[in-house]
Design a protein around this motif. Structure first.
Motif, PDB file in Angstrom:
ATOM      1  N   LEU A   1       0.764  -1.198   0.343  1.00 17.62           N
ATOM      2  CA  LEU A   1       0.072  -0.192  -0.146  1.00 17.62           C
ATOM      3  C   LEU A   1       0.941   1.159  -0.039  1.00 17.62           C
ATOM      4  O   LEU A   1       1.906   1.140   0.403  1.00 17.62           O
ATOM      5  CB  LEU A   1      -0.923   0.114   1.380  1.00 17.62           C
ATOM      6  N   GLU A   2       0.127   2.389  -0.585  1.00 17.72           N
ATOM      7  CA  GLU A   2       1.043   3.573  -0.874  1.00 17.72           C
ATOM      8  C   GLU A   2       0.075   4.676  -0.214  1.00 17.72           C
ATOM      9  O   GLU A   2      -0.996   4.404  -0.222  1.00 17.72           O
ATOM     10  CB  GLU A   2       1.354   3.634  -2.497  1.00 17.72           C
ATOM     11  N   VAL A   3       0.763   5.865   0.081  1.00 20.16           N
ATOM     12  CA  VAL A   3       0.020   7.033   0.539  1.00 20.16           C
ATOM     13  C   VAL A   3      -1.171   7.302  -0.425  1.00 20.16           C
ATOM     14  O   VAL A   3      -2.098   7.611   0.064  1.00 20.16           O
ATOM     15  CB  VAL A   3       0.915   8.183   0.993  1.00 20.16           C
ATOM     16  N   GLY A   4      -0.924   7.114  -1.672  1.00 19.22           N
ATOM     17  CA  GLY A   4      -1.840   7.367  -2.542  1.00 19.22           C
ATOM     18  C   GLY A   4      -2.862   6.660  -2.682  1.00 19.22           C
ATOM     19  O   GLY A   4      -3.925   6.896  -3.516  1.00 19.22           O
ATOM     20  N   ASP A   5      -3.130   5.373  -1.986  1.00 14.38           N
ATOM     21  CA  ASP A   5      -3.929   4.653  -1.931  1.00 14.38           C
ATOM     22  C   ASP A   5      -5.229   4.875  -1.021  1.00 14.38           C
ATOM     23  O   ASP A   5      -6.324   4.600  -0.712  1.00 14.38           O
ATOM     24  CB  ASP A   5      -3.609   3.083  -1.663  1.00 14.38           C
ATOM     25  N   THR A   6      -4.852   5.933  -0.133  1.00 11.74           N
ATOM     26  CA  THR A   6      -5.781   6.668   0.692  1.00 11.74           C
ATOM     27  C   THR A   6      -6.892   7.033   0.180  1.00 11.74           C
ATOM     28  O   THR A   6      -6.973   8.012  -0.519  1.00 11.74           O
ATOM     29  CB  THR A   6      -5.314   7.887   1.452  1.00 11.74           C
ATOM     30  N   ALA A   7      -8.141   6.329   0.518  1.00 11.82           N
ATOM     31  CA  ALA A   7      -9.638   6.763   0.115  1.00 11.82           C
ATOM     32  C   ALA A   7     -10.483   6.030   0.831  1.00 11.82           C
ATOM     33  O   ALA A   7     -10.248   5.096   1.585  1.00 11.82           O
ATOM     34  CB  ALA A   7      -9.565   6.571  -1.438  1.00 11.82           C
ATOM     35  N   MET A   8     -11.610   6.424   0.503  1.00 10.76           N
ATOM     36  CA  MET A   8     -12.834   5.540   0.949  1.00 10.76           C
ATOM     37  C   MET A   8     -13.163   4.532  -0.261  1.00 10.76           C
ATOM     38  O   MET A   8     -13.225   4.661  -1.436  1.00 10.76           O
ATOM     39  CB  MET A   8     -14.085   6.271   1.066  1.00 10.76           C
ATOM     40  N   TYR A   9     -13.055   3.230   0.047  1.00  9.55           N
ATOM     41  CA  TYR A   9     -13.171   2.400  -0.757  1.00  9.55           C
ATOM     42  C   TYR A   9     -14.741   1.464  -0.776  1.00  9.55           C
ATOM     43  O   TYR A   9     -15.286   1.355   0.327  1.00  9.55           O
ATOM     44  CB  TYR A   9     -12.259   1.162  -0.424  1.00  9.55           C
ATOM     45  N   TYR A  10     -15.362   1.491  -1.924  1.00 11.50           N
ATOM     46  CA  TYR A  10     -16.828   1.265  -2.184  1.00 11.50           C
ATOM     47  C   TYR A  10     -16.759  -0.341  -2.851  1.00 11.50           C
ATOM     48  O   TYR A  10     -16.082  -0.468  -4.086  1.00 11.50           O
ATOM     49  CB  TYR A  10     -17.484   2.091  -2.955  1.00 11.50           C
ATOM     50  N   CYS A  11     -17.599  -0.966  -2.457  1.00 10.66           N
ATOM     51  CA  CYS A  11     -17.955  -2.159  -3.273  1.00 10.66           C
ATOM     52  C   CYS A  11     -19.201  -1.878  -4.237  1.00 10.66           C
ATOM     53  O   CYS A  11     -20.281  -1.179  -3.647  1.00 10.66           O
ATOM     54  CB  CYS A  11     -18.165  -3.353  -2.492  1.00 10.66           C
ATOM     55  N   ALA A  12     -19.519  -2.363  -5.340  1.00 17.18           N
ATOM     56  CA  ALA A  12     -20.508  -2.058  -6.252  1.00 17.18           C
ATOM     57  C   ALA A  12     -20.720  -3.243  -7.195  1.00 17.18           C
ATOM     58  O   ALA A  12     -19.942  -4.171  -7.387  1.00 17.18           O
ATOM     59  CB  ALA A  12     -20.059  -0.848  -7.146  1.00 17.18           C
ATOM     60  N   SER A  13     -22.140  -3.304  -7.885  1.00 14.44           N
ATOM     61  CA  SER A  13     -22.579  -4.525  -8.455  1.00 14.44           C
ATOM     62  C   SER A  13     -23.466  -3.744  -9.928  1.00 14.44           C
ATOM     63  O   SER A  13     -24.177  -2.852  -9.607  1.00 14.44           O
ATOM     64  CB  SER A  13     -23.234  -5.320  -7.650  1.00 14.44           C
ATOM     65  N   LYS A  14     -23.045  -4.356 -10.763  1.00 14.55           N
ATOM     66  CA  LYS A  14     -24.090  -4.168 -11.980  1.00 14.55           C
ATOM     67  C   LYS A  14     -24.302  -5.511 -12.577  1.00 14.55           C
ATOM     68  O   LYS A  14     -23.556  -6.456 -12.600  1.00 14.55           O
ATOM     69  CB  LYS A  14     -23.463  -3.358 -12.939  1.00 14.55           C
ATOM     70  N   GLY A  15     -25.458  -5.491 -13.208  1.00 15.16           N
ATOM     71  CA  GLY A  15     -25.901  -6.811 -13.991  1.00 15.16           C
ATOM     72  C   GLY A  15     -25.228  -6.806 -15.497  1.00 15.16           C
ATOM     73  O   GLY A  15     -24.520  -5.741 -15.844  1.00 15.16           O
ATOM     74  N   GLY A  16     -25.445  -7.876 -16.085  1.00 16.18           N
ATOM     75  CA  GLY A  16     -24.894  -8.002 -17.499  1.00 16.18           C
ATOM     76  C   GLY A  16     -23.463  -8.514 -17.489  1.00 16.18           C
ATOM     77  O   GLY A  16     -22.920  -8.902 -16.354  1.00 16.18           O
ATOM     78  N   SER A  17     -22.986  -8.817 -18.584  1.00 14.79           N
ATOM     79  CA  SER A  17     -21.699  -9.390 -18.935  1.00 14.79           C
ATOM     80  C   SER A  17     -20.602  -8.414 -19.225  1.00 14.79           C
ATOM     81  O   SER A  17     -19.355  -8.687 -19.094  1.00 14.79           O
ATOM     82  CB  SER A  17     -21.776 -10.382 -20.027  1.00 14.79           C
ATOM     83  N   TRP A  18     -21.028  -7.145 -19.243  1.00 17.07           N
ATOM     84  CA  TRP A  18     -19.933  -6.058 -19.374  1.00 17.07           C
ATOM     85  C   TRP A  18     -19.543  -5.542 -17.880  1.00 17.07           C
ATOM     86  O   TRP A  18     -20.664  -4.937 -17.556  1.00 17.07           O
ATOM     87  CB  TRP A  18     -20.516  -4.952 -20.391  1.00 17.07           C
ATOM     88  N   CYS A  19     -18.533  -5.496 -17.653  1.00 13.41           N
ATOM     89  CA  CYS A  19     -17.868  -5.208 -16.440  1.00 13.41           C
ATOM     90  C   CYS A  19     -16.796  -3.834 -16.475  1.00 13.41           C
ATOM     91  O   CYS A  19     -15.693  -4.215 -16.196  1.00 13.41           O
ATOM     92  CB  CYS A  19     -17.348  -6.146 -15.411  1.00 13.41           C
ATOM     93  N   PRO A  20     -17.460  -2.709 -16.635  1.00 14.23           N
ATOM     94  CA  PRO A  20     -16.326  -1.765 -16.883  1.00 14.23           C
ATOM     95  C   PRO A  20     -15.672  -1.240 -15.337  1.00 14.23           C
ATOM     96  O   PRO A  20     -16.690  -0.681 -14.801  1.00 14.23           O
ATOM     97  CB  PRO A  20     -17.231  -0.571 -17.662  1.00 14.23           C
TER      98      PRO A  20
END
Length: 123
Positions: free
Chosen positions: A85-104
């Motif tokens: 881990l680096e200082v630049g990784d500091t952030a709020m981290y979110y998990c998210a989901s979408k339907g379908g086969s395209w996962c951008p």
């Protein structure tokens, strides 16, 4: 009802590791795109890792080689292992989901389910 609950965030020294978890309920995570996004103060959401229904993964260049996304279908849970881990990784981290086969990874607006976030601070 649909819910994503992140855990595992915290404060760590640079070079350390953390493992984030995202427990899904109300839907089957293995049938959808699952992704991890982060947002630092004053910045837009950044997609950092996604995993599709087949287990194919995509990473942002900024975390490639350091972060690993995985899922446990039996537990309906997605993980983000973060190493070096680096200082630049500091952030709020979110998990998210979408339907379908395209996962951008670069289109957070395509993701319809979001967790409340977990803070990661690297110093």
């Amino acid at each position: 009802h649909v819910q994503l609950v992140e855990s595992g965030g915290g404060s760590v020294d640079a070079g350390g590791s953390l493992r984030l978890s995202c427990a899904a309920s109300g839907f089957t995570a293995s049938r959808r795109c699952m992704g991890w996004f982060r947002q630092a103060p004053g910045k837009a959401h950044e997609g950092i890792a996604v995993i599709d229904r087949d287990g194919t993964t995509t990473y942002a260049d900024s975390v490639k080689g350091r972060f690993t996304i995985s899922k446990d279908n039996a537990k309906n849970t997605v993980y983000l292992q973060m190493n070096s881990l680096e200082v630049g990784d500091t952030a709020m981290y979110y998990c998210a989901s979408k339907g379908g086969s395209w996962c951008p990874a670069g289109n957070p607006d395509r993701y319809s389910y979001w967790g409340q976030g977990t803070q990661v601070t690297v110093s």
